[in-house]
Motif scaffolding. Structure first.
Motif, mmCIF file in Angstrom:
data_model
loop_
_atom_site.group_PDB
_atom_site.id
_atom_site.type_symbol
_atom_site.label_atom_id
_atom_site.label_comp_id
_atom_site.label_asym_id
_atom_site.label_seq_id
_atom_site.Cartn_x
_atom_site.Cartn_y
_atom_site.Cartn_z
ATOM 1 N N PRO A 1 53.690 46.167 51.191
ATOM 2 C CA PRO A 1 52.457 46.421 51.943
ATOM 3 C C PRO A 1 51.256 45.791 51.232
ATOM 4 O O PRO A 1 51.155 45.842 50.009
ATOM 5 C CB PRO A 1 52.351 47.945 51.955
ATOM 6 N N GLY A 2 50.396 45.181 51.994
ATOM 7 C CA GLY A 2 49.220 44.531 51.439
ATOM 8 C C GLY A 2 49.453 43.079 51.038
ATOM 9 O O GLY A 2 48.511 42.379 50.700
ATOM 10 N N GLN A 3 50.697 42.627 51.060
ATOM 11 C CA GLN A 3 50.997 41.239 50.742
ATOM 12 C C GLN A 3 51.285 40.471 52.036
ATOM 13 O O GLN A 3 51.606 41.069 53.049
ATOM 14 C CB GLN A 3 52.207 41.134 49.820
ATOM 15 N N ASP B 1 53.103 38.211 58.237
ATOM 16 C CA ASP B 1 52.652 39.584 57.995
ATOM 17 C C ASP B 1 53.684 40.360 57.177
ATOM 18 O O ASP B 1 54.887 40.083 57.261
ATOM 19 C CB ASP B 1 52.426 40.313 59.314
#
Length: 84
Positions: A28-30, A53
């Motif tokens: 998450p966040g990458q 995403d």
């Protein structure tokens, strides 16, 4: 560097999807980002929609568009982009 699993051709003015036979598992966040090689860019070949995403779980592909002056061709195992 992204190596293509199969040969291909991209006629002048056309867009194609080239499967890479790879999946990414991102935290998450990458995110992943696909970019063309400089040699492709100089020939007018662009990588379109290069952002991956973190929740995308399917096989990744390169979406290529040839806006150059001639057909663009590649062989199995050729580098066809960068993955950041």
């Amino acid at each position: 560097m992204v190596l293509v699993p199969e040969w291909g051709k991209l006629p002048l003015g056309y867009t194609t999807t080239t499967p890479l036979n790879q999946k990414l598992r991102l935290s998450p966040g990458q995110f992943g980002f696909l970019l063309p090689l400089s040699q492709q860019a100089m020939k007018g070949v662009a990588v379109l929609a290069g952002l991956i995403d973190p929740d995308y779980q399917e096989e990744i592909s390169l979406l290529l568009h040839n806006r150059g002056k001639e057909e663009y061709a590649w062989n199995t195992g050729d580098p066809l982009g960068h993955l950041l």
